[in-house]
Scaffold this active site. Structure first.
Site, PDB file in Angstrom:
ATOM      1  N   ARG A 170       0.830  -1.210   0.000  1.00  9.93           N
ATOM      2  CA  ARG A 170       0.000   0.000   0.000  1.00  9.93           C
ATOM      3  C   ARG A 170       0.871   1.270   0.000  1.00  9.93           C
ATOM      4  O   ARG A 170       0.525   2.278   0.612  1.00  9.93           O
ATOM      5  CB  ARG A 170      -0.958   0.018   1.197  1.00  9.93           C
ATOM      6  CG  ARG A 170      -1.907  -1.150   1.264  1.00  9.93           C
ATOM      7  CD  ARG A 170      -2.830  -1.210   0.050  1.00  9.93           C
ATOM      8  NE  ARG A 170      -3.715  -2.369   0.175  1.00  9.93           N
ATOM      9  CZ  ARG A 170      -3.448  -3.574  -0.318  1.00  9.93           C
ATOM     10  NH1 ARG A 170      -2.312  -3.788  -0.972  1.00  9.93           N
ATOM     11  NH2 ARG A 170      -4.291  -4.574  -0.176  1.00  9.93           N
ATOM     12  N   SER A 244     -11.372  -0.733   3.194  1.00  6.48           N
ATOM     13  CA  SER A 244     -10.502  -0.987   4.344  1.00  6.48           C
ATOM     14  C   SER A 244      -9.914   0.332   4.844  1.00  6.48           C
ATOM     15  O   SER A 244      -9.215   1.019   4.103  1.00  6.48           O
ATOM     16  CB  SER A 244      -9.376  -1.942   3.952  1.00  6.48           C
ATOM     17  OG  SER A 244      -9.900  -3.180   3.537  1.00  6.48           O
ATOM     18  N   GLU A 340      -5.228   3.394   5.897  1.00  7.87           N
ATOM     19  CA  GLU A 340      -5.016   3.134   4.476  1.00  7.87           C
ATOM     20  C   GLU A 340      -5.603   4.277   3.667  1.00  7.87           C
ATOM     21  O   GLU A 340      -5.139   4.576   2.565  1.00  7.87           O
ATOM     22  CB  GLU A 340      -5.666   1.801   4.083  1.00  7.87           C
ATOM     23  CG  GLU A 340      -5.366   1.364   2.665  1.00  7.87           C
ATOM     24  CD  GLU A 340      -5.819  -0.054   2.387  1.00  7.87           C
ATOM     25  OE1 GLU A 340      -6.372  -0.283   1.295  1.00  7.87           O
ATOM     26  OE2 GLU A 340      -5.619  -0.939   3.246  1.00  7.87           O
TER      27      GLU A 340
END
Length: 347
Positions: A170, A244, A340
């Site tokens: 990520r 998420s 995130e």
């Protein structure tokens, strides 16, 4: 006086509620929807010259507006996808930054090209994909990305190859660059014409075992991913969410071993000899947050990793909820969860 040429018709004081999947109200001081690369770069340069902060917006699926945006929101609405080159085994495609990601995935699946079928139904745009190095069900963008065409302040248009992007979980080089100093214009992906399905993710493997399918097609894998995602994650059209909210933390093995001794059933994924990944959802659930509601915001009842907005709330309220979850997880497990999503104005 507006710090933009009248040619661009930059709007003022625009609500961003429709442009973020959490459905949170926020106002942009200036807003411009760019349908061409030339317009996007020109407006970006004018904003920078005026000293305004710039937020480049794609699908708004990875954003939390904890406050209004006091600069320019540059909304990339460019579109287009094409085949750049192909061989007997591979095809190189290019997609404009504003291209809808899921639509792009389904286009490649319809051609029978493999590589991004595991990334079906991820909300957002092609231009945002390399910034986050999006990933799901055993595949990350870095596995197929060939090149990112990007405008960088002081350099102009620059093609960055895969190895130039410093991809990680990520993460990418773009997350290390100041917001407003770059603009993703297009991406190129290298796909396989005869791809072997990636079923390394347990839920996918189980899905096909139950159906008795040993070697699924790219279309079947894409549909499986869609079915699994819909069973686990709420639809932003029904309830505001950004998918998420936290990254799955990667911890040193020493900490993992201490936690495993205390929690033998704790799920985990091996990263390398030194590091282990622990599901953030499990950590959050152990702290009692799953399904908990606080006014207009809360934690989804089926997926503890998803924070939701029921309507009528503020970004500040949702961000406070996230910080309280972080605090509880850190106190119990000694792990600091990292968002995130991109939190804007959260302090």
């Amino acid at each position: 006086m507006k710090p933009f040429s009248s040619h661009w018709q930059v709007a003022e004081n625009v609500s961003l509620k429709a442009w973020n999947t959490l459905g949170l109200e926020a106002v942009a001081r200036y807003y411009y929807a760019a349908t061409t690369e030339a317009a996007a770069m020109a407006v970006m340069k004018e904003a920078r010259a005026a000293g305004l902060p710039v937020l480049v917006l794609g699908g708004g699926s990875n954003l939390l507006f904890a406050a209004d945006w006091e600069g320019l929101v540059l909304h990339m609405r460019t579109g287009g996808r094409r085949v750049v080159a192909e061989t007997e085994d591979e095809v190189l495609i290019e997609a404009a930054a504003g291209e809808n990601w899921h639509a792009l995935v389904m286009w490649t699946v319809a051609q029978g090209w493999g590589g991004i079928e595991n990334l079906a139904l991820i909300p957002g745009t092609a231009g945002a994909a390399p910034i986050q190095n999006i990933g799901a069900y055993g595949v990350e963008l870095k596995d197929v990305l060939d090149e990112v065409r990007v405008w960088i302040a002081g350099k102009g248009g620059v093609p960055l190859k895969n190895e130039d992007c410093a991809f990680d979980y990520r993460d990418s080089i773009f997350k290390q660059m100041p917001r407003g100093d770059f603009l993703v214009l297009a991406i190129r992906l290298r796909l396989k014409k005869q791809a072997a399905p990636n079923l390394s993710y347990y839920a996918l493997k189980q899905y096909f075992e139950e159906k008795g399918i040993a070697s699924p097609s790219v279309a079947e894998v894409a549909q499986a991913v869609i079915d699994i995602r819909r069973s686990k994650l709420p639809d932003p059209a029904q309830i505001g969410n950004a998918g998420s909210f936290f990254k799955n933390p990667v911890v040193e093995r020493a900490l993992f071993e201490r936690l495993r001794a205390q929690y033998p059933s704790m799920p985990f994924f091996e990263v390398n000899e030194r590091q282990v990944k622990i599901p953030a959802a499990w950590l959050i659930e152990q702290c009692g947050w799953k399904g908990k509601r606080r006014g207009a915001v809360g934690v989804h009842e089926r997926q503890a990793l998803v924070l939701v907005h029921y309507g009528g709330g503020t970004g500040a309220e949702l961000w406070q909820l996230a910080k309280d979850i972080q605090k509880d997880v850190a106190a119990r497990f000694g792990i600091c969860l990292q968002p995130e999503v991109n939190v804007l104005g959260g302090g």
